[in-house]
Design an enzyme around this catalytic site. Sequence first.
Site, short mmCIF file in Angstrom:
data_model
loop_
_atom_site.label_atom_id
_atom_site.label_comp_id
_atom_site.label_asym_id
_atom_site.label_seq_id
_atom_site.Cartn_x
_atom_site.Cartn_y
_atom_site.Cartn_z
CG ASN A 12 -1.69 1.22 1.47
OD1 ASN A 12 -1.76 2.06 0.58
ND2 ASN A 12 -2.28 1.34 2.64
CD1 TRP A 13 3.81 1.25 -2.67
CD2 TRP A 13 3.91 2.42 -4.58
NE1 TRP A 13 4.73 0.64 -3.50
CE2 TRP A 13 4.81 1.33 -4.67
CE3 TRP A 13 3.80 3.30 -5.67
CZ2 TRP A 13 5.60 1.10 -5.83
CZ3 TRP A 13 4.58 3.06 -6.81
CH2 TRP A 13 5.47 1.98 -6.87
N GLY A 174 2.92 1.97 10.74
CA GLY A 174 3.93 3.02 10.59
C GLY A 174 4.69 3.34 11.86
N GLY A 234 2.90 -1.20 4.22
CA GLY A 234 2.94 0.22 3.88
C GLY A 234 4.37 0.64 3.56
#
Length: 252
Positions: A12-13, A174, A234
């Site tokens: 998932n960019w 993240g 991510g």
Amino acid sequence: MTNQPKALVAGNWKMNGLTAAITEIDSLNHKIANHPNMACELMICPPATILATAVLRAENLEIGAQDCHAALGGAHTGDVSTEMLTDLGVTAVILGHSERRADHGETSAQVAEKVVAAQRAGLVSIICVGETEAERKSGQALGVVSEQIAGSIPLDGTHADNIVVAYEPVWAIGTGLVPSVADVAEMHAHIRDLLKGMFENDGDKMRILYGGSVKGSNAAELMNVDNVNGALVGGASLKADDFFAIVEAAYL
Ligand code: PGA
């Protein structure tokens, strides 16, 4: 891990990647071509602006979108319909990511409408669920995820080939933090039970991805957990080398 569906490692960019980032997809093409016996499928979900280019350049990997609108078309400025995505050659769409639930107030009911739209257009939905840190600390993680699953996945029209569930604890996204193997195992077994309750035998065949700070150094351990059928990645998906390190650790 017998009888488990073929794993999927999806990148998932998010809101990252200009046209030049397509070279990462070229690089993935090479790596995949050199490893014809990979035990997983690969997907990249770039931002909408480079989806068309990504579809044209990708070989042996799927291209997914990061969101869609539920309507077929009409007065929805700035939105993209599922039919527009299939028209490009996109095969999947991430729905209900925690960043959309938080930034755009998306509810599970809205996510379910988008899943229906994705099914209408023939797209696979990657449906994200996961608890916040406060919810985990207060012992509500299983309950929160149960509600998100029940609310976000429509009973009609859903089968093992058109949905993937991604368990992504919000506090692990993240941050470099990951849940313990025991907590991942508990949650994935719980999600499997919920899916079997909703879809009987098909629930056994649905892929349940883990997402949140997956990288090459922790992928083998996380991907080995029962009922973990791949990863939603991510930060470590932005560079082909980092992304493929996950595949090398867990699926080669
Ligand atoms: P991360 O993001 O791998 O950077 O933690 C995962 C996600 O949000 O899908």
